[in-house]
Design a protein around this motif. Structure first.
Motif, PDB file in Angstrom:
ATOM      1  N   VAL A 144       0.846  -1.189   0.000  1.00  0.00           N
ATOM      2  CA  VAL A 144       0.000   0.000   0.000  1.00  0.00           C
ATOM      3  C   VAL A 144       0.883   1.242   0.000  1.00  0.00           C
ATOM      4  CG1 VAL A 144      -1.712   1.328   1.290  1.00  0.00           C
ATOM      5  CG2 VAL A 144      -1.878  -1.171   1.190  1.00  0.00           C
ATOM      6  N   ILE A 145       0.605   2.143  -0.922  1.00  0.00           N
ATOM      7  CA  ILE A 145       1.291   3.440  -0.927  1.00  0.00           C
ATOM      8  C   ILE A 145       0.410   4.446  -0.200  1.00  0.00           C
ATOM      9  CG2 ILE A 145       2.115   5.356  -2.338  1.00  0.00           C
ATOM     10  CD1 ILE A 145       2.799   3.421  -4.500  1.00  0.00           C
ATOM     11  N   MET A 146       1.002   5.106   0.798  1.00  0.00           N
ATOM     12  CA  MET A 146       0.272   6.120   1.544  1.00  0.00           C
ATOM     13  C   MET A 146       1.011   7.445   1.418  1.00  0.00           C
ATOM     14  SD  MET A 146      -0.843   6.089   5.565  1.00  0.00           S
ATOM     15  CE  MET A 146      -1.969   4.720   5.342  1.00  0.00           C
ATOM     16  N   ARG A 147       0.304   8.460   0.953  1.00  0.00           N
ATOM     17  CA  ARG A 147       0.907   9.778   0.769  1.00  0.00           C
ATOM     18  C   ARG A 147       0.387  10.734   1.841  1.00  0.00           C
ATOM     19  NH1 ARG A 147       1.471  12.370  -5.037  1.00  0.00           N
ATOM     20  NH2 ARG A 147       3.197  10.889  -4.910  1.00  0.00           N
ATOM     21  N   PHE A 148       1.341  11.413   2.483  1.00  0.00           N
ATOM     22  CA  PHE A 148       0.989  12.374   3.526  1.00  0.00           C
ATOM     23  C   PHE A 148       1.002  13.796   2.959  1.00  0.00           C
ATOM     24  CE2 PHE A 148       2.193   8.690   5.913  1.00  0.00           C
ATOM     25  CZ  PHE A 148       1.424   8.736   7.071  1.00  0.00           C
ATOM     26  N   THR A 149       0.226  14.652   3.589  1.00  0.00           N
ATOM     27  CA  THR A 149       0.224  16.060   3.198  1.00  0.00           C
ATOM     28  C   THR A 149       1.422  16.795   3.781  1.00  0.00           C
ATOM     29  OG1 THR A 149      -1.131  16.624   5.133  1.00  0.00           O
ATOM     30  CG2 THR A 149      -2.295  16.123   3.074  1.00  0.00           C
ATOM     31  N   ASN A 150       2.077  16.167   4.756  1.00  0.00           N
ATOM     32  CA  ASN A 150       3.169  16.812   5.475  1.00  0.00           C
ATOM     33  C   ASN A 150       4.325  15.829   5.615  1.00  0.00           C
ATOM     34  OD1 ASN A 150       4.834  17.712   7.745  1.00  0.00           O
ATOM     35  ND2 ASN A 150       3.241  19.256   8.077  1.00  0.00           N
ATOM     36  N   ARG A 151       5.515  16.240   5.184  1.00  0.00           N
ATOM     37  CA  ARG A 151       6.662  15.336   5.248  1.00  0.00           C
ATOM     38  C   ARG A 151       7.018  14.959   6.684  1.00  0.00           C
ATOM     39  NH1 ARG A 151      11.913  17.155   2.022  1.00  0.00           N
ATOM     40  NH2 ARG A 151      10.208  17.689   0.609  1.00  0.00           N
ATOM     41  N   LYS A 152       6.795  15.875   7.610  1.00  0.00           N
ATOM     42  CA  LYS A 152       7.099  15.578   9.015  1.00  0.00           C
ATOM     43  C   LYS A 152       6.251  14.430   9.530  1.00  0.00           C
ATOM     44  CE  LYS A 152       8.612  20.259  10.241  1.00  0.00           C
ATOM     45  NZ  LYS A 152       8.351  21.456  11.080  1.00  0.00           N
ATOM     46  N   LYS A 153       5.002  14.352   9.063  1.00  0.00           N
ATOM     47  CA  LYS A 153       4.122  13.257   9.478  1.00  0.00           C
ATOM     48  C   LYS A 153       4.623  11.927   8.917  1.00  0.00           C
ATOM     49  CE  LYS A 153       1.357  15.898  11.771  1.00  0.00           C
ATOM     50  NZ  LYS A 153       1.270  15.803  13.248  1.00  0.00           N
ATOM     51  N   LYS A 154       5.136  11.966   7.701  1.00  0.00           N
ATOM     52  CA  LYS A 154       5.700  10.746   7.112  1.00  0.00           C
ATOM     53  C   LYS A 154       6.900  10.273   7.923  1.00  0.00           C
ATOM     54  CE  LYS A 154       8.991  10.488   4.280  1.00  0.00           C
ATOM     55  NZ  LYS A 154       9.962  10.552   3.163  1.00  0.00           N
ATOM     56  N   ILE A 155       7.800  11.201   8.240  1.00  0.00           N
ATOM     57  CA  ILE A 155       9.002  10.859   9.007  1.00  0.00           C
ATOM     58  C   ILE A 155       8.623  10.328  10.384  1.00  0.00           C
ATOM     59  CG2 ILE A 155      11.079  11.815  10.076  1.00  0.00           C
ATOM     60  CD1 ILE A 155      11.203  13.796   7.704  1.00  0.00           C
ATOM     61  N   ALA A 156       7.604  10.933  10.999  1.00  0.00           N
ATOM     62  CA  ALA A 156       7.159  10.479  12.315  1.00  0.00           C
ATOM     63  C   ALA A 156       6.645   9.046  12.257  1.00  0.00           C
ATOM     64  CB  ALA A 156       6.065  11.408  12.839  1.00  0.00           C
ATOM     65  N   LEU A 157       5.939   8.704  11.160  1.00  0.00           N
ATOM     66  CA  LEU A 157       5.442   7.336  11.001  1.00  0.00           C
ATOM     67  C   LEU A 157       6.603   6.360  10.817  1.00  0.00           C
ATOM     68  CD1 LEU A 157       3.160   5.305  10.633  1.00  0.00           C
ATOM     69  CD2 LEU A 157       3.088   5.912   8.213  1.00  0.00           C
ATOM     70  N   LEU A 158       7.581   6.727   9.993  1.00  0.00           N
ATOM     71  CA  LEU A 158       8.730   5.846   9.756  1.00  0.00           C
ATOM     72  C   LEU A 158       9.490   5.563  11.047  1.00  0.00           C
ATOM     73  CD1 LEU A 158      10.062   7.356   6.409  1.00  0.00           C
ATOM     74  CD2 LEU A 158       9.137   5.059   6.710  1.00  0.00           C
ATOM     75  N   LYS A 159       9.600   6.567  11.913  1.00  0.00           N
ATOM     76  CA  LYS A 159      10.325   6.387  13.179  1.00  0.00           C
ATOM     77  C   LYS A 159       9.632   5.385  14.103  1.00  0.00           C
ATOM     78  CE  LYS A 159      12.634  10.886  13.351  1.00  0.00           C
ATOM     79  NZ  LYS A 159      12.717  12.204  14.054  1.00  0.00           N
ATOM     80  N   GLN A 160       8.337   5.196  13.916  1.00  0.00           N
ATOM     81  CA  GLN A 160       7.596   4.255  14.753  1.00  0.00           C
ATOM     82  C   GLN A 160       7.576   2.840  14.171  1.00  0.00           C
ATOM     83  OE1 GLN A 160       3.845   6.068  16.608  1.00  0.00           O
ATOM     84  NE2 GLN A 160       4.149   7.387  14.808  1.00  0.00           N
ATOM     85  N   GLY A 161       8.235   2.660  13.025  1.00  0.00           N
ATOM     86  CA  GLY A 161       8.209   1.369  12.347  1.00  0.00           C
ATOM     87  C   GLY A 161       8.736   0.224  13.175  1.00  0.00           C
ATOM     88  N   ARG A 162       9.625   0.530  14.143  1.00  0.00           N
ATOM     89  CA  ARG A 162      10.195  -0.538  14.978  1.00  0.00           C
ATOM     90  C   ARG A 162       9.123  -1.255  15.803  1.00  0.00           C
ATOM     91  NH1 ARG A 162      11.645   4.286  17.595  1.00  0.00           N
ATOM     92  NH2 ARG A 162      13.561   4.375  16.376  1.00  0.00           N
ATOM     93  N   LYS A 163       7.967  -0.603  16.012  1.00  0.00           N
ATOM     94  CA  LYS A 163       6.891  -1.229  16.779  1.00  0.00           C
ATOM     95  C   LYS A 163       6.246  -2.386  16.030  1.00  0.00           C
ATOM     96  CE  LYS A 163       5.750   3.049  19.254  1.00  0.00           C
ATOM     97  NZ  LYS A 163       4.686   4.068  19.534  1.00  0.00           N
ATOM     98  N   LEU A 164       6.539  -2.510  14.742  1.00  0.00           N
ATOM     99  CA  LEU A 164       5.980  -3.596  13.922  1.00  0.00           C
ATOM    100  C   LEU A 164       6.881  -4.826  13.898  1.00  0.00           C
ATOM    101  CD1 LEU A 164       4.745  -1.464  10.893  1.00  0.00           C
ATOM    102  CD2 LEU A 164       3.319  -2.536  12.644  1.00  0.00           C
ATOM    103  N   LYS A 165       7.953  -4.811  14.679  1.00  0.00           N
ATOM    104  CA  LYS A 165       8.894  -5.936  14.688  1.00  0.00           C
ATOM    105  C   LYS A 165       8.172  -7.236  15.026  1.00  0.00           C
ATOM    106  CE  LYS A 165      13.404  -7.331  16.461  1.00  0.00           C
ATOM    107  NZ  LYS A 165      14.533  -6.979  17.358  1.00  0.00           N
ATOM    108  N   GLY A 166       8.380  -8.251  14.191  1.00  0.00           N
ATOM    109  CA  GLY A 166       7.764  -9.559  14.409  1.00  0.00           C
ATOM    110  C   GLY A 166       6.387  -9.717  13.798  1.00  0.00           C
TER     111      GLY A 166
END
Length: 230
Positions: A144-166
């Motif tokens: 799924v491609i998800m486009r944000f209106t704000n780059r900061k919101k995208k970066i904030a989501l990427l930083k939380q990616g570690r919560k998906l481990k496993g």
């Protein structure tokens, strides 16, 4: 005393003379052919130089096109591994009188956000501009491609990616094919121990070299050829 040489006859003089004329003609023909050959070689040389210049221009243009394409994706993330139910499925269930769950009636972005929130990842539908699936292979859930209106919101989501481990769900930058290939080769080099680390930030591929603190430089890789030395 050595025997005296016999003087050539008039006929022999004529034969020698004709031979010399013929030889001169052959030499002249060779020189003409040599000059033509040198001219052709010079043409080939000039054409090769033109081809090199043309290839360099093409490379520059291709790089610019890729940079523009990558810039157009700078607010995107690619999420893989989430099972999404398309709206067509919900319509089909409703048509036969089936009972719909909340997930069945949710839009794609709502389903994605609901899943992420269930894993403790904060994101808000308000900042999502678009959300759509990519073609899938081998029956796997579509990316799924998800486009944000704000780059900061995208970066904030990427930083939380570690919560998906496993979970087998991954969030990554939306890279062009060229940059995706660079990132893939960089990961292979890291697994082989040829570089110390690699990562992607703001759609740029970084590598950290092996060696002492002075040698372990961090570099941005823009061309696949730049990795050949490692």
């Amino acid at each position: 005393m050595p025997p005296l040489r016999k003087s050539p006859t008039l006929e022999e003089f004529e034969e020698i003379k004709l031979s010399l004329y013929s030889l001169c003609g052959d030499v002249t023909a060779v020189r003409v052919q040599q000059e033509q050959l040198l001219g052709i070689l010079e043409e080939v040389k000039q054409l090769r130089l033109l081809n090199v210049e043309k290839d360099q221009r093409i490379e520059v243009l291709e790089r610019r096109v890729d940079e523009l394409e990558q810039y157009s994706r700078v607010n995107d993330v690619v999420i893989t591994g989430i099972k999404i139910r398309p709206r067509s499925y919900a319509r089909a269930v409703a048509a036969v009188g089936g009972e719909l769950s909340d997930q069945d009636t949710q839009s794609m972005e709502q389903q994605v956000v609901s899943y992420l929130q269930s894993k403790g990842i904060e994101t808000d539908l308000e900042y999502i501009e678009a959300c759509h699936p990519l073609p899938t292979k081998n029956g796997r859930p579509p990316a799924v491609i998800m486009r944000f209106t704000n780059r900061k919101k995208k970066i904030a989501l990427l930083k939380q990616g570690r919560k998906l481990k496993g979970t087998n769900v991954f969030i990554n930058e939306h890279l062009t094919k060229k940059n995706a290939d660079i990132a893939r080769i960089a990961r292979q080099l890291r697994k082989q121990g040829k570089i110390q680390q690699t990562w992607v930030a703001n759609c740029k591929i970084f590598i950290k070299l092996n060696g002492t603190p002075e040698e372990a430089k961090v570099l941005v890789v823009k061309r696949i050829e730049d990795l050949d030395k490692y």
